[in-house]
Design a protein around this motif. Structure first.
Motif, PDB file in Angstrom:
ATOM      1  N   GLY A 198       0.816  -1.212   0.000  1.00 27.74           N
ATOM      2  CA  GLY A 198       0.000   0.000   0.000  1.00 27.74           C
ATOM      3  C   GLY A 198       0.845   1.256   0.000  1.00 27.74           C
ATOM      4  O   GLY A 198       0.513   2.255  -0.642  1.00 27.74           O
ATOM      5  N   TYR A 199       1.951   1.207   0.751  1.00 30.06           N
ATOM      6  CA  TYR A 199       2.860   2.355   0.792  1.00 30.06           C
ATOM      7  C   TYR A 199       3.375   2.682  -0.605  1.00 30.06           C
ATOM      8  O   TYR A 199       3.400   3.849  -1.021  1.00 30.06           O
ATOM      9  N   ILE A 200       3.796   1.645  -1.333  1.00 33.96           N
ATOM     10  CA  ILE A 200       4.337   1.859  -2.681  1.00 33.96           C
ATOM     11  C   ILE A 200       3.264   2.447  -3.597  1.00 33.96           C
ATOM     12  O   ILE A 200       3.524   3.396  -4.371  1.00 33.96           O
ATOM     13  N   GLU A 201       2.052   1.883  -3.529  1.00 29.85           N
ATOM     14  CA  GLU A 201       0.985   2.345  -4.415  1.00 29.85           C
ATOM     15  C   GLU A 201       0.608   3.802  -4.125  1.00 29.85           C
ATOM     16  O   GLU A 201       0.423   4.604  -5.044  1.00 29.85           O
ATOM     17  N   VAL A 202       0.483   4.142  -2.834  1.00 27.34           N
ATOM     18  CA  VAL A 202       0.147   5.525  -2.477  1.00 27.34           C
ATOM     19  C   VAL A 202       1.268   6.467  -2.893  1.00 27.34           C
ATOM     20  O   VAL A 202       1.030   7.574  -3.369  1.00 27.34           O
ATOM     21  N   ARG A 203       2.497   6.010  -2.711  1.00 30.22           N
ATOM     22  CA  ARG A 203       3.642   6.843  -3.087  1.00 30.22           C
ATOM     23  C   ARG A 203       3.646   7.103  -4.593  1.00 30.22           C
ATOM     24  O   ARG A 203       3.980   8.217  -5.052  1.00 30.22           O
ATOM     25  N   LEU A 211       0.678   7.673   3.816  1.00 28.35           N
ATOM     26  CA  LEU A 211       2.064   7.212   3.954  1.00 28.35           C
ATOM     27  C   LEU A 211       2.485   7.214   5.419  1.00 28.35           C
ATOM     28  O   LEU A 211       3.138   6.284   5.896  1.00 28.35           O
ATOM     29  N   GLN A 212       2.103   8.288   6.140  1.00 27.55           N
ATOM     30  CA  GLN A 212       2.454   8.353   7.561  1.00 27.55           C
ATOM     31  C   GLN A 212       1.774   7.238   8.340  1.00 27.55           C
ATOM     32  O   GLN A 212       2.385   6.611   9.216  1.00 27.55           O
ATOM     33  N   GLU A 213       0.504   6.988   8.035  1.00 34.52           N
ATOM     34  CA  GLU A 213      -0.208   5.898   8.707  1.00 34.52           C
ATOM     35  C   GLU A 213       0.431   4.548   8.385  1.00 34.52           C
ATOM     36  O   GLU A 213       0.534   3.670   9.246  1.00 34.52           O
ATOM     37  N   GLY A 214       0.855   4.394   7.111  1.00 31.73           N
ATOM     38  CA  GLY A 214       1.502   3.140   6.728  1.00 31.73           C
ATOM     39  C   GLY A 214       2.802   2.919   7.480  1.00 31.73           C
ATOM     40  O   GLY A 214       3.102   1.812   7.933  1.00 31.73           O
ATOM     41  N   ASP A 249       1.866   2.006  11.063  1.00 30.21           N
ATOM     42  CA  ASP A 249       1.384   0.615  11.142  1.00 30.21           C
ATOM     43  C   ASP A 249       2.529  -0.380  10.973  1.00 30.21           C
ATOM     44  O   ASP A 249       2.563  -1.417  11.642  1.00 30.21           O
ATOM     45  N   THR A 250       3.457  -0.056  10.063  1.00 28.54           N
ATOM     46  CA  THR A 250       4.590  -0.973   9.851  1.00 28.54           C
ATOM     47  C   THR A 250       5.466  -1.056  11.093  1.00 28.54           C
ATOM     48  O   THR A 250       5.886  -2.135  11.507  1.00 28.54           O
ATOM     49  N   VAL A 251       5.727   0.123  11.705  1.00 25.57           N
ATOM     50  CA  VAL A 251       6.536   0.125  12.937  1.00 25.57           C
ATOM     51  C   VAL A 251       5.835  -0.654  14.037  1.00 25.57           C
ATOM     52  O   VAL A 251       6.449  -1.427  14.775  1.00 25.57           O
ATOM     53  N   TRP A 252       4.514  -0.451  14.156  1.00 27.01           N
ATOM     54  CA  TRP A 252       3.765  -1.180  15.195  1.00 27.01           C
ATOM     55  C   TRP A 252       3.829  -2.691  14.949  1.00 27.01           C
ATOM     56  O   TRP A 252       4.028  -3.472  15.883  1.00 27.01           O
TER      57      TRP A 252
END
Length: 498
Positions: A43-48, A171-174, A177-180
């Protein structure tokens, strides 16, 4: 307390089931978290990509507008090059944004309006450029001065800016979430490992408890009095502690004694290799050895063989020292205790007098409390205990201050006497508080001679006397050894034999 066959089987099965559940939990949770991390990353890649496409389109439109305004105002053909280049790229950038935004419904919903605004903007730009080309520059400038182009561009900035802002939030949420998920995966692994270790430890305790003398334990239960529950708890604690000691001792023997053996085996191979070179020289079957054979044989005889023999000798000497240390503690455990009345204060004073000249060299002071008790115990063992503690206090005193040693005691009722041996020396790091009592283990800077058996010997002696020793210490501030000693060793011995 002994356990029955049924209880043993039941406990073993429960522990195995618990371990399996813990393992499956770790695997399942780890796979789930990994899948989530993969989803977050995708999702991060797609949003980016959407954000990048929107930013590129807006930047291209700005370049297009800049070239248009320069050409309209000056009429200079030099401004047509960036205008034409940007105009050629708009369609490609717009198509790329449409493809990337199609994956997200809220972005895709904005595309018709963006496409309409882009079309209007291109038409407005084309009209002014065409007017200049036809010689109607004043008309083109007047058209630019109207707000039509600015309004369209502001609307485009709003639409594309909303997409980029929303993408930034995603992106910030992603990232969050990844860190969590990474943290959750780490904690899952740690907690699962602790659970599995707990299961293994429980299984080891069950097996150790089951292998005890069942008949003796049953006879003891039959003769217990009103303090049955307390005595059972004490005996269980002693069994667990003995099992842990056996496990630590087995590890030490297998680990520390194996190291010299590995050295001996390695240098035996060196001997074998060197012997091959000598054999090539000596057993030449009547042939004259080659110069290389002679050189290799001489090197083996003068360098390799002495070096290997020296290392084998030093490893053997080290192993002999380790075995002697183990035998020393083993002999102390087998020695028949001589139970008599012992004045702890007089015994400590005698130990302090023996090291008094060493303490005086550093302007040190030894303080002995008036509450030190008289107990029924083994004098020789207690002399060795306090002798080792005095030696350690002197050996590891802080170089920047005079040595201060104090010995005090208090009566803890049924728990016996608690004797505290305190010094203001180097101190012991928290992670080494238990390690210092292990055989051949030392802590801190190794600038003093020793083999790491002193405190292990002290703990062995204290437990032979029915007591124990623990340590409280702060690194760089000093150390307190807390000794628990029963008032009458003969009662402890009778209790163990009951």
């Amino acid at each position: 307390m002994p356990i029955s066959n049924a209880a043993f089987v039941r406990s073993t099965v429960m522990l195995l089931i618990g371990g399996m559940i813990a393992l499956l939990g770790i695997v399942g949770t780890s796979l789930w978290l990994v899948h989530k991390v993969e989803g977050y990353f995708t999702g991060y890649i797609e949003v980016r990509e959407v954000r990048s496409a929107a930013s590129d389109l807006l930047s291209t439109l700005k370049d297009l507008e800049t070239g248009q305004r320069g050409f309209v105002i000056t009429g200079d053909e030099a401004f047509r090059a960036p205008y034409d280049a940007a105009l050629a790229a708009v369609a490609e950038k717009q198509q790329l944004l449409s493809e990337k935004a199609a994956r997200f419904p809220n972005y895709a919903a904005r595309m018709p309006e963006i496409e309409r605004l882009v079309k209007d903007k291109l038409q407005e730009l084309a009209e002014t450029v065409e007017a200049v080309e036809e010689g109607r520059q004043a008309e083109a400038v007047a058209q630019v001065k109207t707000d039509r182009g600015r309004v369209i561009m502001d609307q485009l900035r709003t639409q594309l800016g909303d997409i980029m802002g929303n993408a930034d939030n995603r992106l910030q949420e992603g990232v969050t979430d990844t860190v969590w998920s990474a943290g959750a995966l780490q904690w899952t692994t740690v907690i699962g490992a602790i659970a599995i270790i707990g299961v293994l430890g429980g299984a080891a305790m069950v097996v150790a408890q089951y292998t005890r003398d069942i008949l003796a334990a049953r006879r003891e239960v039959e003769t217990l009095n009103a303090t049955l529950e307390k005595r059972v708890d004490e005996r269980t604690e002693e069994l667990i502690r003995a099992n842990q000691e056996v496990q630590r001792f087995a590890y030490i023997v297998t680990h520390d004694l194996r190291a010299p053996l590995v050295n001996i085996m390695g240098f035996t191979s060196e001997l074998q290799a060197s012997l091959a070179a000598i054999q090539a020289y000596v057993l030449a079957d009547g042939k004259a050895p080659s110069p290389d054979d002679i050189l290799e044989a001489r090197r083996a005889a003068s360098e390799d063989l002495p070096e290997a023999i020296g290392f084998i000798r030093s490893s053997t000497k080290k192993m002999d020292g380790l075995i002697n240390a183990i035998l020393k503690i083993s002999r102390d455990g087998r020695r028949e205790l001589k139970i008599e009345r012992v004045d702890i204060k007089a015994l400590v004073e005698a130990g302090a007098a023996a090291v008094g000249h060493q303490v005086a060299e550093s302007d040190g002071v030894i303080t002995i409390g008036d509450t030190l008790p008289t107990v029924i115990s083994d004098r020789l063992s207690l002399e060795q205990v306090f002798g080792n503690l005095f030696d350690n206090a002197i050996k590891y005193q802080a170089p920047d201050r005079p040595l201060r040693v104090s010995v005090t005691a208090r009566n803890s009722g049924r728990a016996g006497f608690v004797i505290e041996f305190t010094d203001n020396g180097r101190g012991i790091a928290p992670e080494d508080h238990e390690r210092v009592f292990e055989l051949f283990r030392r802590s801190g800077t190794q600038d003093k001679p020793g083999e790491g058996i002193g405190l292990a010997h002290v703990r062995s002696l204290m437990r032979n006397l029915g007591g124990d020793i623990v340590v409280r210490s702060e690194f760089g501030q000093g150390t307190t050894f807390v000794l628990r000693l029963p008032p009458d060793l003969s009662k402890v011995v009778r209790s163990m034999q009951a």
